[in-house]
Design a protein around this motif. Structure first.
Motif, PDB file in Angstrom:
ATOM      1  N   ALA A 146       1.228   8.438  52.723  1.00  0.00           N
ATOM      2  CA  ALA A 146       1.653   8.201  54.099  1.00  0.00           C
ATOM      3  C   ALA A 146       2.623   9.292  54.573  1.00  0.00           C
ATOM      4  N   ASP A 147       3.526   9.715  53.679  1.00  0.00           N
ATOM      5  CA  ASP A 147       4.442  10.806  54.016  1.00  0.00           C
ATOM      6  C   ASP A 147       3.667  12.078  54.345  1.00  0.00           C
ATOM      7  N   LYS A 148       2.706  12.387  53.512  1.00  0.00           N
ATOM      8  CA  LYS A 148       1.935  13.614  53.703  1.00  0.00           C
ATOM      9  C   LYS A 148       1.122  13.557  54.994  1.00  0.00           C
ATOM     10  N   ALA A 152       1.515  16.021  58.269  1.00  0.00           N
ATOM     11  CA  ALA A 152       0.365  16.725  58.836  1.00  0.00           C
ATOM     12  C   ALA A 152       0.221  16.469  60.331  1.00  0.00           C
ATOM     13  N   THR A 153       0.561  15.257  60.781  1.00  0.00           N
ATOM     14  CA  THR A 153       0.363  14.919  62.191  1.00  0.00           C
ATOM     15  C   THR A 153       1.599  15.197  63.049  1.00  0.00           C
ATOM     16  N   GLU A 154       2.793  14.921  62.507  1.00  0.00           N
ATOM     17  CA  GLU A 154       4.031  15.067  63.277  1.00  0.00           C
ATOM     18  C   GLU A 154       4.789  16.358  62.975  1.00  0.00           C
ATOM     19  N   GLY A 155       4.498  16.947  61.832  1.00  0.00           N
ATOM     20  CA  GLY A 155       5.162  18.193  61.461  1.00  0.00           C
ATOM     21  C   GLY A 155       6.514  18.029  60.809  1.00  0.00           C
ATOM     22  N   ARG A 156       7.000  16.787  60.713  1.00  0.00           N
ATOM     23  CA  ARG A 156       8.312  16.552  60.110  1.00  0.00           C
ATOM     24  C   ARG A 156       8.475  15.081  59.771  1.00  0.00           C
ATOM     25  N   TYR A 168      17.903  12.906  56.458  1.00  0.00           N
ATOM     26  CA  TYR A 168      17.134  13.987  55.850  1.00  0.00           C
ATOM     27  C   TYR A 168      15.995  14.355  56.789  1.00  0.00           C
ATOM     28  N   VAL A 169      15.788  15.642  56.953  1.00  0.00           N
ATOM     29  CA  VAL A 169      14.656  16.144  57.730  1.00  0.00           C
ATOM     30  C   VAL A 169      13.816  17.015  56.812  1.00  0.00           C
ATOM     31  N   THR A 170      12.554  16.686  56.702  1.00  0.00           N
ATOM     32  CA  THR A 170      11.616  17.494  55.918  1.00  0.00           C
ATOM     33  C   THR A 170      10.533  17.998  56.848  1.00  0.00           C
ATOM     34  N   THR A 171      10.349  19.299  56.884  1.00  0.00           N
ATOM     35  CA  THR A 171       9.333  19.879  57.761  1.00  0.00           C
ATOM     36  C   THR A 171       8.047  20.161  56.989  1.00  0.00           C
ATOM     37  N   HIS A 172       6.973  20.293  57.743  1.00  0.00           N
ATOM     38  CA  HIS A 172       5.699  20.623  57.116  1.00  0.00           C
ATOM     39  C   HIS A 172       5.766  22.001  56.470  1.00  0.00           C
ATOM     40  N   ALA A 173       6.507  22.922  57.084  1.00  0.00           N
ATOM     41  CA  ALA A 173       6.634  24.262  56.514  1.00  0.00           C
ATOM     42  C   ALA A 173       7.341  24.210  55.160  1.00  0.00           C
ATOM     43  N   PHE A 174       8.402  23.373  55.056  1.00  0.00           N
ATOM     44  CA  PHE A 174       9.071  23.238  53.766  1.00  0.00           C
ATOM     45  C   PHE A 174       8.118  22.627  52.740  1.00  0.00           C
ATOM     46  N   TRP A 175       7.418  21.593  53.126  1.00  0.00           N
ATOM     47  CA  TRP A 175       6.490  20.937  52.201  1.00  0.00           C
ATOM     48  C   TRP A 175       5.426  21.915  51.718  1.00  0.00           C
ATOM     49  N   GLU A 176       4.877  22.722  52.617  1.00  0.00           N
ATOM     50  CA  GLU A 176       3.869  23.708  52.232  1.00  0.00           C
ATOM     51  C   GLU A 176       4.430  24.727  51.253  1.00  0.00           C
ATOM     52  N   SER A 177       5.668  25.178  51.491  1.00  0.00           N
ATOM     53  CA  SER A 177       6.257  26.152  50.569  1.00  0.00           C
ATOM     54  C   SER A 177       6.483  25.530  49.200  1.00  0.00           C
TER      55      SER A 177
END
Length: 255
Positions: A146-148, A152-156, A168-177
């Motif tokens: 669900a997080d993933k 993918a849909t909201e970007g964060r 805590y804020v996690t961005t899609h860019a951080f997750w991808e890295s």
């Protein structure tokens, strides 16, 4: 092992990245390998473990550097623009520009993951590594389906945390890295001494991550120290005393 407080100067030093953003850091010079402390996610260099280690190093005449990644603490930039790759590069920049000779990396939580990446990038410089609740690959095992999907849909993802007043804020860019920097599925080509301090009551990093990491490291000098009642912070007096003893023992054997 009590460590008396040594008050740092009010204003940290700054080093500008090529893009102009300034990295805040505090550095104490001395003899022997430089201890380089890497904070965790949404943390900074003013945490209790970093300050206690700095105080001890200053008392012992050992060199130490601690820093805030761009977007964290006193450094310039926005937290949400940071990624695992950009923060690794922040560490490498200060290591290359401000430190001479060997280093002992000490990384807390995400900082432990960064320490592994830095050790892989600078094998000739890193003489030892200490992970405190090290969290390699947490973008993999720490996220639900669900997080993933939300990333993918909201970007964060924005979620509360017991460690800060700010969410805590996690961005899609951080997750991808993070996904591009996973280590635990293959042997990890690190040959220096490694010490992994891990609480078995850690609600954020399962203690089995430490034992899995120990098994993946190529080094033959790896010790995993499980603290039965330890939490994720490992910032009690006894925990900090253990950290200092661990770093001291490594500093004594590093040439």
């Amino acid at each position: 092992m009590p460590v008396a407080d040594i008050a740092p100067v009010d204003t940290p030093d700054f080093f500008a990245r090529p893009d102009g953003l300034r990295l805040a850091y505090r550095q104490h010079r001395g003899t022997g390998p430089t201890i380089l402390f890497l904070p965790g996610y949404m943390s900074d260099m003013e945490g209790s473990k970093a300050v206690a280690l700095h105080n001890w190093a200053a008392q012992q005449g050992r060199p130490l550097l601690r820093l805030d990644y761009v977007g964290c603490g006193a450094s310039d930039g926005r937290f949400e623009d940071g990624t695992l790759h950009s923060w690794r590069d922040d560490v490498l920049l200060l290591l290359d520009k401000l430190i001479q000779g060997p280093v002992i990396l000490v990384g807390s939580s995400m900082g432990g993951w960064l320490a592994l990446l830095v050790a892989l990038a600078r094998p000739a410089r890193v003489q030892a590594l200490v992970g405190i609740a090290a969290a390699p690959d947490f973008t993999d095992w720490g996220f639900t389906d669900a997080d993933k999907a939300l990333l993918a849909t909201e970007g964060r993802i924005v979620e509360p945390t017991p460690y800060s007043d700010q969410p805590y804020v996690t961005t899609h860019a951080f997750w991808e890295s993070g996904q591009a920097s996973r280590l635990l599925s293959n042997p990890i080509a690190i040959d220096c001494p490694v010490r992994l301090l891990q609480g078995q009551e850690d609600a954020d990093v399962p203690w089995q991550v430490a034992t899995r990491l120990a098994g993946r490291l190529r080094s033959s000098d790896v010790q995993t120290l499980l603290i039965k009642d330890g939490d994720h912070r490992l910032s009690r007096d006894a925990d900090i005393a253990l950290l200092i003893r661990t770093v001291a023992s490594l500093a004594d054997i590093v040439p």
